[in-house]
Design an enzyme around this catalytic site. Structure first.
Site, short mmCIF file in Angstrom:
data_model
loop_
_atom_site.label_atom_id
_atom_site.label_comp_id
_atom_site.label_asym_id
_atom_site.label_seq_id
_atom_site.Cartn_x
_atom_site.Cartn_y
_atom_site.Cartn_z
N ASP A 87 -9.67 -31.38 2.02
CA ASP A 87 -10.37 -31.24 0.43
C ASP A 87 -9.71 -32.39 -0.28
O ASP A 87 -8.27 -32.29 -0.42
CB ASP A 87 -10.72 -30.03 -0.47
CG ASP A 87 -11.68 -28.94 -0.07
OD1 ASP A 87 -12.10 -29.39 0.99
OD2 ASP A 87 -11.63 -28.17 -0.21
N GLU A 143 -8.00 -27.30 7.19
CA GLU A 143 -7.40 -26.53 5.72
C GLU A 143 -8.59 -25.24 5.43
O GLU A 143 -7.91 -23.67 5.31
CB GLU A 143 -7.96 -27.17 4.12
CG GLU A 143 -8.04 -26.52 3.69
CD GLU A 143 -8.49 -27.01 1.43
OE1 GLU A 143 -8.74 -26.07 0.04
OE2 GLU A 143 -8.55 -28.64 2.01
N TYR A 193 0.56 -0.70 0.09
CA TYR A 193 0.10 -0.30 -0.17
C TYR A 193 0.86 1.56 -0.11
O TYR A 193 0.48 2.46 -0.46
CB TYR A 193 -1.37 -0.16 1.45
CG TYR A 193 -2.03 -0.75 0.67
CD1 TYR A 193 -2.79 -0.20 0.49
CD2 TYR A 193 -2.59 -1.94 1.58
CE1 TYR A 193 -4.66 -0.83 -0.04
CE2 TYR A 193 -3.48 -2.82 1.46
CZ TYR A 193 -4.39 -2.37 0.46
OH TYR A 193 -5.90 -3.26 0.20
#
Length: 290
Positions: free
Chosen positions: A166, A108, A21
């Site tokens: 997953d 996860e 930024y």
């Protein structure tokens, strides 16, 4: 380099997000800053912390009995009702574990983590003892990996450290980052890789045993296929044979992937299939580690 120099002169740590930024038009994307910082550290033969640059924390932990003592004197006590932000390693003095824990679960996805907090799974009555639950919210940041590595190095061998990801290429890639390290920070893998962590699930090979209809699984995309082939192309040192031959190959064969959320579609009569699944699996790993 100017930003790193100024951080060192001022002795004030700077996050990579802060750097981005400071000059958005120049960097254009956060990933540009990430790569530049890592490349600079490697070129100078230093760690990122030596440059007073760190990533903003994002990982969460819940459970009982763990206190994180910070260098400035603050003590952060973990509880089993809500997630606590995992501080960066540079500001941690030590960890204090009061009482025994029986297991560590790395998750996860943050949504699954929050569900487990809501059910107070870390101290659930179906388990033989309390535990710790950690999430890196997808690919883990360095602070989360440092915590898992610390637990891996210091907890007794009979306490299993397991991961719920997953059952697809991306889930296995995330697990691989915890267990073997990442390519982008390969120069720090010895300090960050938690070799003890094991894959609890979810496995594509167990779908039928869980009474889940194959048609309810999500079809794999072209991106999923490319990721799976990329993971399969890696050396067997970082992709165990079960991951390779049983799970990823099966996913490519059936053209579907097993996401954690699929547990909710199980035809099992259990009141909460996710809690039942995890309790059964965690107990199994505790027995195997005894």
């Amino acid at each position: 380099m100017d930003f790193a120099h100024q951080a060192l002169v001022d002795n004030v740590p700077l996050t990579k997000r802060d750097m981005y930024y400071k000059d958005v038009p120049l960097f254009k994307a956060q990933g540009t800053v990430d790569r530049l910082v890592d490349d600079l550290a490697v070129t100078l033969g230093l760690e990122r912390a030596d440059l007073k640059i760190r990533a903003a924390s994002k990982g969460l932990i819940c459970g009982t009995g763990l206190t994180i003592h910070l260098l400035e004197g603050e003590a952060i006590s973990i509880n089993d009702l809500e997630g606590t932000l995992i501080p960066t390693g540079e500001i941690i003095e030590r960890f204090e574990l009061k009482g025994d824990i029986s297991w560590v679960l790395v998750v996860e996805k943050e949504a699954v983590f929050q569900t487990l907090c809501r059910f107070q799974f870390a101290s659930h009555r179906s388990l033989p003892g309390p535990g710790l639950i950690i999430t890196g919210k997808g690919y883990p940041d360095v602070a989360t990996r440092q915590l898992v590595k610390t637990l891996s190095d210091n907890l007794p061998a009979h306490i299993p450290i397991v991961a719920l990801v997953d059952g697809d290429a991306y889930g296995l890639d995330i697990l691989s980052v915890y267990k073997y390290g990442s390519h982008s920070l390969r120069h720090q893998n010895k300090k960050l890789a938690a070799s003890r962590i094991e894959w609890l699930g979810i496995w594509a090979s167990e779908i039928s045993d869980l009474e889940i209809d194959l048609d309810t699984l999500i079809p794999i995309t072209l991106h999923d296929e490319k990721k799976a082939l990329a993971v399969l192309s890696r050396h067997t040192d970082t992709v165990p044979m079960k991951w390779r031959q049983v799970e990823l190959t099966r996913m490519l064969h059936i053209r579907r992937k097993a996401e954690i959320e699929i547990l909710s579609s199980s035809s099992s009569q259990k009141s909460n299939p996710l809690i039942h699944y995890l309790a059964h699996k965690v107990c199994h790993f505790i027995e195997m580690s005894a």
